[in-house]
Design a protein around this motif. Structure first.
Motif, PDB file in Angstrom:
ATOM      1  N   GLN A   1       1.264  -0.814   0.011  1.00 35.95           N
ATOM      2  CA  GLN A   1      -0.122  -0.018   0.179  1.00 35.95           C
ATOM      3  C   GLN A   1       0.980   1.246  -0.285  1.00 35.95           C
ATOM      4  O   GLN A   1       0.062   1.952   0.781  1.00 35.95           O
ATOM      5  CB  GLN A   1      -1.000  -0.052   0.715  1.00 35.95           C
ATOM      6  N   VAL A   2       1.690   1.279  -0.832  1.00 35.27           N
ATOM      7  CA  VAL A   2       3.103   2.714  -1.012  1.00 35.27           C
ATOM      8  C   VAL A   2       2.200   3.023  -2.495  1.00 35.27           C
ATOM      9  O   VAL A   2       1.918   2.309  -3.100  1.00 35.27           O
ATOM     10  CB  VAL A   2       4.498   1.519  -0.930  1.00 35.27           C
ATOM     11  N   ASP A   3       1.988   4.861  -2.182  1.00 36.51           N
ATOM     12  CA  ASP A   3       1.974   5.447  -3.603  1.00 36.51           C
ATOM     13  C   ASP A   3       3.249   5.041  -4.598  1.00 36.51           C
ATOM     14  O   ASP A   3       4.418   4.244  -4.392  1.00 36.51           O
ATOM     15  CB  ASP A   3       2.225   6.808  -2.986  1.00 36.51           C
ATOM     16  N   PHE A   4       2.662   4.702  -5.719  1.00 39.72           N
ATOM     17  CA  PHE A   4       3.233   4.546  -6.691  1.00 39.72           C
ATOM     18  C   PHE A   4       3.048   5.160  -8.128  1.00 39.72           C
ATOM     19  O   PHE A   4       2.197   6.192  -8.718  1.00 39.72           O
ATOM     20  CB  PHE A   4       2.726   3.540  -7.725  1.00 39.72           C
ATOM     21  N   ALA A   5       4.441   6.182  -8.291  1.00 40.22           N
ATOM     22  CA  ALA A   5       4.357   7.281  -9.701  1.00 40.22           C
ATOM     23  C   ALA A   5       5.042   6.558 -10.864  1.00 40.22           C
ATOM     24  O   ALA A   5       6.263   5.964 -10.506  1.00 40.22           O
ATOM     25  CB  ALA A   5       4.751   8.333  -9.074  1.00 40.22           C
ATOM     26  N   TRP A   6       4.408   6.337 -11.635  1.00 42.95           N
ATOM     27  CA  TRP A   6       4.635   5.875 -12.901  1.00 42.95           C
ATOM     28  C   TRP A   6       5.966   6.784 -13.595  1.00 42.95           C
ATOM     29  O   TRP A   6       5.808   8.151 -14.360  1.00 42.95           O
ATOM     30  CB  TRP A   6       3.662   5.771 -14.168  1.00 42.95           C
ATOM     31  N   ALA A   7       7.067   6.221 -13.917  1.00 43.68           N
ATOM     32  CA  ALA A   7       7.785   7.555 -14.697  1.00 43.68           C
ATOM     33  C   ALA A   7       7.893   6.980 -16.566  1.00 43.68           C
ATOM     34  O   ALA A   7       8.264   6.712 -16.665  1.00 43.68           O
ATOM     35  CB  ALA A   7       9.258   7.366 -14.420  1.00 43.68           C
TER      36      ALA A   7
END
Length: 220
Positions: free
Chosen positions: A179-185
């Protein structure tokens, strides 16, 4: 800041390494081990790296045995230990500002620790707070959540304190497990090949390191 710890993939997220290093080394390995597959294109290689991932590509798709895996790795390290990839523009400033505010920089990658450390020292002038690379046993590599557990334990952080940034699916899968936030590069050159899926699945989609810097809400 919005997050206390930035967890970064390395290849094609921070440095532009697949076209210059990983793909050419892979083609050379194919010429030695699977010459009938040596015409695999860069697009195909990126697609396999996205799903199912590099280890399943080597082990399940190409069916390399242990001896062949060792040969592939020797060829790979011939490239990774000698070439220095270019960083994506903007990480120098981002790192300086984030670290000045006490932020932790951790790397979770399918490259090896010594290679990542050399890149950070030569390109950015510092050592990441933690590095989790290919040298770890399979059950401790992404997409397994071991790196995130170790980071949170070491720095007494909660999942909400971390942001995982990756250009491909393994980092996203790992982040979801904790449940860690994810950002796509989305600035990566891999974007044209995997962007449609990542746009549909990633919680956040960012398109430059400067946009990531703004997203982190770093106060001066």
């Amino acid at each position: 800041m919005r997050y206390a710890c930035l967890v970064l993939d390395h290849d094609d997220t921070v440095v532009q390494s697949t076209p210059a290093i990983h793909y050419p080394s892979f083609v050379e390995a194919l010429q030695v081990l699977r010459p009938e597959r040596a015409e695999m294109t860069l697009d195909e290689f990126i697609g396999y790296g996205f799903d199912p991932g590099i280890l399943p590509l080597l082990r399940d798709v190409l069916q390399l045995n242990e001896e062949e895996m060792a040969i592939e790795q020797r060829i790979w390290r011939k490239y990774t230990t000698t070439a220095l990839p270019k960083p994506y523009d903007g990480f120098d400033r981002l790192f300086a500002r984030f670290r000045a505010r006490g932020g932790k920089i951790c790397v979770v990658s399918h490259s090896e620790r010594d290679v990542i450390l050399r890149h950070y020292r030569e390109l950015f002038g510092f050592d990441p707070d933690q590095i989790f690379g290919w040298e770890l046993p399979e059950e401790k590599r992404k997409p397994h959540p071991y790196p995130l557990d170790a980071i949170m334990r070491e720095f007494s952080l909660a999942p909400s304190d971390l942001l995982m940034v990756d250009d491909l699916k393994p980092g996203m899968d790992m982040a979801r497990k904790r449940q860690v936030d994810f950002a796509w590069a989305g600035w990566s050159h891999t974007g044209p090949y995997v962007g449609k899926i990542m746009l549909e699945q990633a919680k956040y989609c960012l398109y430059s390191p400067s946009e990531l810097e703004q997203f982190l809400e770093i106060d001066d």
